[in-house]
Design an enzyme around this catalytic site. Structure first.
Site, PDB file in Angstrom:
ATOM      1  N   SER A   1       0.810  -1.210   0.000  1.00 49.78           N
ATOM      2  CA  SER A   1       0.000   0.000   0.000  1.00 49.78           C
ATOM      3  C   SER A   1       0.853   1.274   0.000  1.00 49.78           C
ATOM      4  O   SER A   1       1.578   1.540  -0.942  1.00 49.78           O
ATOM      5  CB  SER A   1      -0.959  -0.041   1.186  1.00 49.78           C
ATOM      6  OG  SER A   1      -1.948   0.946   1.076  1.00 49.78           O
TER       7      SER A   1
ATOM      8  N   LYS B   1      -0.496  -4.268  -3.210  1.00 53.28           N
ATOM      9  CA  LYS B   1      -1.764  -3.724  -2.691  1.00 53.28           C
ATOM     10  C   LYS B   1      -1.937  -2.307  -3.246  1.00 53.28           C
ATOM     11  O   LYS B   1      -1.515  -1.328  -2.656  1.00 53.28           O
ATOM     12  CB  LYS B   1      -1.726  -3.700  -1.160  1.00 53.28           C
ATOM     13  CG  LYS B   1      -2.955  -3.057  -0.514  1.00 53.28           C
ATOM     14  CD  LYS B   1      -4.212  -3.861  -0.784  1.00 53.28           C
ATOM     15  CE  LYS B   1      -5.378  -3.373   0.088  1.00 53.28           C
ATOM     16  NZ  LYS B   1      -5.811  -1.999  -0.217  1.00 53.28           N
TER      17      LYS B   1
ATOM     18  N   GLN C   1     -10.220   0.309  -0.325  1.00 52.30           N
ATOM     19  CA  GLN C   1     -11.529  -0.221   0.048  1.00 52.30           C
ATOM     20  C   GLN C   1     -12.243   0.734   1.013  1.00 52.30           C
ATOM     21  O   GLN C   1     -11.606   1.456   1.769  1.00 52.30           O
ATOM     22  CB  GLN C   1     -11.409  -1.595   0.706  1.00 52.30           C
ATOM     23  CG  GLN C   1     -11.097  -2.719  -0.256  1.00 52.30           C
ATOM     24  CD  GLN C   1      -9.670  -2.699  -0.751  1.00 52.30           C
ATOM     25  OE1 GLN C   1      -8.744  -2.427  -0.004  1.00 52.30           O
ATOM     26  NE2 GLN C   1      -9.484  -2.964  -2.030  1.00 52.30           N
TER      27      GLN C   1
END
Length: 367
Positions: free
Chosen positions: A97, A123, A127
């Site tokens: 991320s 990633k 979400q």
């Protein structure tokens, strides 16, 4: 983790902490820096932007595309550069991320050489959790109504390449058990595909081959010659063999023999690791506050030990025989040496460095 918190009314962030540490390093005449993002699952997007901004001037750090296809470019707007000398970013399959955004952006700008596993986690999606009671008045007073998690955005690097699925591919790849574990985004069911959007037209480019190739070549040669990499490959090969093993004998004598082999292997690897650790680089710890108290750990029992334990406990501040870190330091040393070759300089600056009129602390090679 890339975090933000408020302590006694003072805002504490990862980027501010790193900037403060860099100031301490400058007082010690810093020549090179390794940013270790291993086992860093990410955090705040704004922190990723500010952290990457410590090493580059103003410009795009990440692009975000929402479910409607709209693209927003998030930029570092602070022209100041906290550190402008040789920089390496150390990653692994657990780097995800926001940490992938930092590594990928610095790689896009040619600001750092990335070292680690064959790729990061991958990633690159965002979400949002929506509670069902938010969608219906009839459910508003219900204590528990469940929730749905929706993917609403994807991350892209300044170049336009997504970090989703493929992650960030290092310039220098090191042997790693993690490359044989099903822990990446690509191993998850129904993971979003990798794609690409237009570039953000950032003022930078990846490392030129005349800079990157000597660093990669030198590291490859060390990986072929140094005993610590033979040790690492032995552990990786044994792990791969175990992963591929489909049958386990029910014969008691064979199981006893296997256990004896496992114990002998652990002892041999421990002896090799202790020998390698004698060559660990000397270090001086820097703290932003009081030094943490020493951790008290229960001694491991022999039956609890893992054949493939590399000592990379994320709760340990320092790990002996940290082979990826040792190699990253050697790569930085190579980069410092390259900086002395003025034929490799671009725009009057050495390789792996940045320059800014607002930053007087530009690291230049000596010699």
């Amino acid at each position: 983790m890339l975090f933000r918190s408020d302590t006694d009314g003072e805002r504490t962030t990862a980027s501010r902490d790193v900037a403060r540490l860099i100031e301490q390093f400058k007082q010690q005449d810093i020549r090179g820096l390794v940013l270790d993002l291993r086992r860093n699952g990410g955090g705040y997007l704004t922190e990723a932007i500010e952290l990457a901004g410590l090493f580059v001037g103003t410009g795009p750090i990440v692009q975000v595309k929402n479910f409607n296809g709209e693209i927003h470019v998030d930029k570092d707007r602070d022209p100041r550069i906290a550190y402008a000398g040789p920089l390496a970013v150390l990653v692994d399959r657990f780097s995800a991320s926001a940490s992938e955004i930092v590594a990928g952006a610095l790689q896009n700008y040619g600001r750092a050489i990335v070292i680690g596993d064959s790729s990061t986690h991958g990633k690159g999606s965002v979400q949002q959790v929506i509670e069902m009671k938010q969608l219906s008045r009839a459910l508003a007073l219900a204590p528990k109504t469940g929730a749905a998690k929706l993917t609403i955005q994807k991350y892209y690097l300044p170049s336009g390449a997504s970090t989703q699925l493929k992650g960030v591919v290092p310039d220098i790849v090191l042997p790693s058990i993690e490359d044989y574990l099903p822990i990446g985004e690509a191993d998850l069911p129904r993971a979003l595909v990798w794609d690409q959007i237009p570039t953000s037209f950032f003022d930078g480019q990846p490392l030129e081959s005349k800079v990157r190739e000597p660093l990669v070549k030198a590291s490859t040669e060390r990986q072929e010659k140094l005993p610590e990499f033979a040790y690492l490959r032995t552990i990786v090969d044994r792990f791969k063999t175990r992963q591929e093993q489909k049958l386990i004998s029910l014969n008691l004598e064979e199981r006893k023999k296997q256990k004896e082999d496992d114990v002998a292997f652990r002892k041999t690897m421990k002896l090799q690791k202790d020998q390698i650790a004698k060559g660990d680089f000397a270090f001086k710890p820097f703290h932003l506050g009081p030094p943490p108290p020493p951790k008290i750990k229960a001694p491991k029992k022999e039956e609890d030990e893992d054949d493939f334990d590399l000592g990379d406990d994320e709760n340990e501040t320092y790990v002996k025989a940290d082979i990826p870190l040792r190699e990253a330091l050697r790569v930085i040393n190579d980069a410092i040496a390259l900086g002395k070759n003025r034929e490799l300089w671009v725009q009057n600056r050495p390789p792996l460095s940045a320059i800014s009129a607002s930053s007087p602390a530009v690291t230049k090679p000596r010699g």
